[in-house]
Design an enzyme around this catalytic site. Structure first.
Site, PDB file in Angstrom:
ATOM      1  N   ASP A  69      48.145  -8.708  13.095  1.00 55.27           N
ATOM      2  CA  ASP A  69      46.733  -8.928  12.780  1.00 55.27           C
ATOM      3  C   ASP A  69      46.454  -8.367  11.388  1.00 55.27           C
ATOM      4  O   ASP A  69      47.175  -7.490  10.894  1.00 55.27           O
ATOM      5  CB  ASP A  69      45.818  -8.329  13.852  1.00 55.27           C
ATOM      6  CG  ASP A  69      46.348  -7.026  14.417  1.00 55.27           C
ATOM      7  OD1 ASP A  69      47.210  -6.405  13.763  1.00 55.27           O
ATOM      8  OD2 ASP A  69      45.914  -6.617  15.507  1.00 55.27           O
ATOM      9  N   GLU A 128      39.715  -7.865  15.387  1.00 55.44           N
ATOM     10  CA  GLU A 128      38.640  -6.956  15.836  1.00 55.44           C
ATOM     11  C   GLU A 128      37.398  -7.737  16.236  1.00 55.44           C
ATOM     12  O   GLU A 128      36.510  -7.213  16.880  1.00 55.44           O
ATOM     13  CB  GLU A 128      38.282  -5.960  14.722  1.00 55.44           C
ATOM     14  CG  GLU A 128      39.426  -5.028  14.312  1.00 55.44           C
ATOM     15  CD  GLU A 128      39.847  -4.056  15.416  1.00 55.44           C
ATOM     16  OE1 GLU A 128      39.163  -3.966  16.448  1.00 55.44           O
ATOM     17  OE2 GLU A 128      40.888  -3.406  15.229  1.00 55.44           O
TER      18      GLU A 128
END
Ligand SMILES: CC(=O)N[C@@H](CCC[C@H](N)C(=O)O)C(=O)O
Length: 371
Positions: A69, A128
């Site tokens: 990520d 997130e």
């Protein structure tokens, strides 16, 4: 890649954290590094702010995906680093700077030492929030190169450097974001009886909300409701007309999240009556649980033990990860990488030990080679 090269990359990435789907500088930085080491075997596709890099195998049977990520958090950094974030109110407080650095280190290795299988590096935006994994998987770019097995790591501040950890089956929780808007009536601080004070309503709501888990959910199930942000009012001597709460719901069982939401909506209806106000709820992004495929975890454990890396059996965690969507469709697993920080994930003082970078690269290289 040498330890000092890994450290340099991590520090440069650490300085430029960006929020989900706005990782423009991050994407440019990663593309710059990828282009420096690219050869004929390497193909690159961009998807929004994400990147897919495919290193063709010598005689491929399968494609092995490794996902990193790339986004940061809306947190103001409070470390003493000389390489602190230069983006105000943004921080790599969840270790994605580590994840990206490790992925680049592994990418360089497989470009220089190709194996029989094809390796796909997935630099995924917006972990997130609002969630990049699911839309990325639905993209033509991803479908074209869809891996047969996929894995990812996450830094673990509470584990020592030199340790990795995972478990077969459920690893991370089901999550739902939570945004609640209160609308009442503002007015002069001295005339509360003429207003509907949303600062009081929202404060009381936070307290009542905690009883959903303690009194509404079977104690043998696991659930968390957290409000991480509260906003209300403009000035010290006026009563607040509005309030906004932002939080998250986590459960280990995917069905329990519906029970929490149903009880939350009942609570909202009760508050609308008692405070004579209107309340709107929005569940934002929802992530599916991270459920590891046993066979791949076993292979990972054996590989780590063969290479003298300490493997610990993990417990389930109430963290969420949109990587869960990848594991729902593609076999694979996620593991924790010990980084030994006295401040945890999402702390403004998170300080992972950079010695873990090299171990992260090694553990991923060994895993890909063994899969
Ligand atoms: C590993 C980690 O910390 N992940 C995040 C994922 C957040 C999902 C979403 N924004 C939410 O808050 O529900 C986490 O907070 O667990």
């Amino acid at each position: 890649m040498t330890i000092s090269m890994l450290q340099k990359i991590r520090r440069e990435l650490h300085q430029i954290p960006e929020l989900g789907f706005r990782e423009v500088k991050t994407q440019a930085y990663l593309l710059g590094k990828i282009n420096q080491i690219k050869t004929d075997r390497v193909e690159v596709q961009c998807w929004k702010t994400g990147i897919l890099v495919r290193v063709s195998g010598l005689s491929p049977n399968k494609t092995i995906g490794f996902r990193s990520d790339i986004d940061g958090l809306p947190i103001t950094e409070q470390t003493d680093y000389a390489f602190k974030s230069v983006h105000d109110g943004r921080m790599h407080a969840c270790g994605h700077d580590f994840h990206m650095t490790i992925a680049l280190g592994v990418l360089k290795h497989f470009i220089e030492h190709p194996i029989n299988d094809t390796v796909l590096f997935i630099f995924q935006p917006a972990e997130e929030g609002p969630g990049g994994a699911l839309p990325m998987m639905q993209s033509n770019e991803f479908k074209k190169w869809k891996p047969d097995v996929v894995f990812a790591l996450h830094i673990a501040p509470e584990l020592p450097v030199g340790t990795v950890s995972s478990k077969p089956g459920l690893l991370f929780a089901n999550t739902s974001e939570l945004f609640i808007d209160f609308l009442g009536k503002g007015g002069h601080a001295a005339y509360p009886h003429l207003t509907k004070d949303m600062a009081v309503a929202a404060s009381n709501f936070i307290v009542q909300l905690q009883q959903i888990v303690s009194r509404g959910i079977d104690p043998l199930e696991s659930a968390v409701v957290t409000i991480g942000k509260m906003e209300s009012g403009f000035v010290q001597n006026a009563i607040a007309e509005t309030a906004r709460l932002e939080g998250t719901i986590r459960t280990l069982d995917p069905n329990t999240i519906y029970t929490v939401k149903e009880k939350l909506e009942r609570l909202i209806r009760g508050f609308e009556i008692s405070y004579d106000c209107s309340i709107e709820v929005d569940y934002g992004a929802n992530y599916y649980q991270v459920f590891n495929h046993s066979q791949w975890v076993e292979k990972f454990k054996q590989t780590m033990e063969t290479h003298g890396i300490t493997y610990r059996l993990a417990n389930e965690a109430m963290t969420g990860e949109d990587f869960g969507y990848m594991l729902k469709e593609i076999p694979g697993f996620m593991f924790w990488l010990g980084v030994d920080s006295s401040h945890g994930l999402h702390s403004a003082q998170l300080s992972p030990n950079e010695d873990a970078l090299e171990l992260g690269v090694r553990s991923v290289i060994n895993t890909i080679t063994a899969l």
